[in-house]
Design an enzyme around this catalytic site. Structure first.
Site, PDB file in Angstrom:
ATOM      1  N   SER A   1     -34.945 -29.355 -42.752  1.00  0.00           N
ATOM      2  CA  SER A   1     -33.885 -28.114 -41.995  1.00  0.00           C
ATOM      3  C   SER A   1     -34.838 -26.983 -42.130  1.00  0.00           C
ATOM      4  O   SER A   1     -36.110 -26.835 -41.280  1.00  0.00           O
ATOM      5  CB  SER A   1     -33.094 -28.109 -43.123  1.00  0.00           C
ATOM      6  OG  SER A   1     -31.931 -27.043 -42.507  1.00  0.00           O
ATOM      7  N   THR A   2     -34.445 -26.431 -42.666  1.00  0.00           N
ATOM      8  CA  THR A   2     -35.705 -24.937 -41.784  1.00  0.00           C
ATOM      9  C   THR A   2     -36.859 -24.852 -42.626  1.00  0.00           C
ATOM     10  O   THR A   2     -37.224 -25.132 -43.352  1.00  0.00           O
ATOM     11  CB  THR A   2     -34.403 -23.655 -43.178  1.00  0.00           C
ATOM     12  OG1 THR A   2     -33.335 -23.046 -42.979  1.00  0.00           O
ATOM     13  CG2 THR A   2     -35.757 -22.007 -42.454  1.00  0.00           C
TER      14      THR A   2
ATOM     15  N   MET B   1     -33.282 -25.731 -46.042  1.00  0.00           N
ATOM     16  CA  MET B   1     -32.052 -24.712 -46.622  1.00  0.00           C
ATOM     17  C   MET B   1     -30.958 -25.979 -48.020  1.00  0.00           C
ATOM     18  O   MET B   1     -30.607 -27.003 -47.215  1.00  0.00           O
ATOM     19  CB  MET B   1     -31.799 -23.564 -46.397  1.00  0.00           C
ATOM     20  CG  MET B   1     -30.496 -22.651 -46.881  1.00  0.00           C
ATOM     21  SD  MET B   1     -30.720 -21.166 -45.933  1.00  0.00           S
ATOM     22  CE  MET B   1     -32.275 -20.561 -45.827  1.00  0.00           C
TER      23      MET B   1
ATOM     24  N   ASP C   1     -28.649 -30.724 -48.776  1.00  0.00           N
ATOM     25  CA  ASP C   1     -28.124 -31.954 -47.914  1.00  0.00           C
ATOM     26  C   ASP C   1     -29.810 -32.935 -48.399  1.00  0.00           C
ATOM     27  O   ASP C   1     -30.975 -32.709 -47.932  1.00  0.00           O
ATOM     28  CB  ASP C   1     -28.846 -31.455 -46.324  1.00  0.00           C
ATOM     29  CG  ASP C   1     -27.794 -32.576 -44.949  1.00  0.00           C
ATOM     30  OD1 ASP C   1     -27.561 -33.855 -46.109  1.00  0.00           O
ATOM     31  OD2 ASP C   1     -28.325 -32.831 -44.119  1.00  0.00           O
TER      32      ASP C   1
ATOM     33  N   HIS D   1     -32.212 -30.262 -38.673  1.00  0.00           N
ATOM     34  CA  HIS D   1     -31.462 -29.996 -38.350  1.00  0.00           C
ATOM     35  C   HIS D   1     -31.126 -29.092 -37.648  1.00  0.00           C
ATOM     36  O   HIS D   1     -32.560 -28.296 -37.245  1.00  0.00           O
ATOM     37  CB  HIS D   1     -30.819 -29.016 -39.836  1.00  0.00           C
ATOM     38  CG  HIS D   1     -29.974 -29.588 -41.173  1.00  0.00           C
ATOM     39  ND1 HIS D   1     -30.224 -29.805 -42.348  1.00  0.00           N
ATOM     40  CD2 HIS D   1     -29.826 -30.786 -41.109  1.00  0.00           C
ATOM     41  CE1 HIS D   1     -29.797 -30.309 -43.358  1.00  0.00           C
ATOM     42  NE2 HIS D   1     -29.118 -31.055 -42.752  1.00  0.00           N
TER      43      HIS D   1
END
Length: 231
Positions: A44-45, A162, A165, A70
């Site tokens: 993600s991030t 973050m 997930d 993401h």
């Protein structure tokens, strides 16, 4: 706004060289021979740079690889194209029914569906419409949970990001016998997803980003072992 502020603060505090840096790896081994394992990666991030670093170190005949990053729907196809320009292997956006093959890296499309795998002998991609899972769609948990039935025939990797997930799905993979790898705190832009996975015992190896490609390839090398997908 709070989440955006956290992301900006994390980027400002990240170690130099992690943001926008060119991956620095030896040339991928041209003679790499995959052993049949499938690789599933979630991020993600901070994942754009992390994935660039990992995937650009893969050889042209890399293990079949599926990725959930993401990202809004309008960006995933371009992201796959960008990766394809920097990787020895073919990188494409996944489509429904697309088979997993050595030498191909599939990126989950953003939008209304989760990327899952179906089939044991010859797994293929399934774009499965559904509600958010762990706050996301596509969800890393959805991908990892669909890969878990392959057991020891899979490798799960959770990178910077973050939230939580991927943690539960990676735990299912490890419980089924898969090799599981998590990015460590020192090299993560945001140590949320890898931390959550580590805290519940889902991570078998916690590693610097720089050595994760070698760990994946070691697990997927025919020199180590051959895995029978027809089992």
């Amino acid at each position: 706004f709070a989440e955006l502020a956290l992301k900006v603060r994390a980027a400002a505090q990240a170690p130099r060289g992690l943001i926008g840096a060119r991956p620095r790896h030896d040339p991928p081994a041209a003679d790499f021979n995959p052993n049949g394992r499938i690789v599933a990666i979630g991020a993600s991030t901070g994942g754009v740079d992390a994935l660039m670093s990992v995937l650009s170190a893969f050889p042209a005949m890399c293990p079949p690889t599926v990725v959930v990053q993401h990202m809004p729907a309008s960006f995933t196809k371009g992201f796959a194209q960008r990766l394809n320009q920097h990787c020895a292997a073919e990188v494409v956006e996944a489509s429904n029914g697309m088979p997993l093959e050595p030498g191909r890296i599939l990126i989950a499309p953003g939008g209304p569906a989760h990327l899952e795998l179906r089939g044991r002998r010859r797994p293929v991609c399934l774009l499965s419409p559904g509600e958010l899972q762990s706050g996301h769609r596509p969800s890393v948990d959805a991908l990892f949970s669909s890969v878990a039935p392959l057991g020891e025939r899979a490798v799960g990797v959770i990178l910077t990001g973050m939230g939580r997930d991927g943690a539960a799905g990676l735990l299912r993979m490890r419980a089924a016998g898969a090799v599981t790898i998590g990015q460590n705190e020192r090299t993560s832009l945001v140590y949320g997803m890898p931390r959550a996975a580590a805290e519940i015992g889902a991570v078998g190896q916690q590693l610097d980003l720089s050595v994760i490609p070698a760990a994946i390839l070691a697990a997927c090398s025919a020199e180590a072992s051959r895995v029978d997908l027809a089992g």
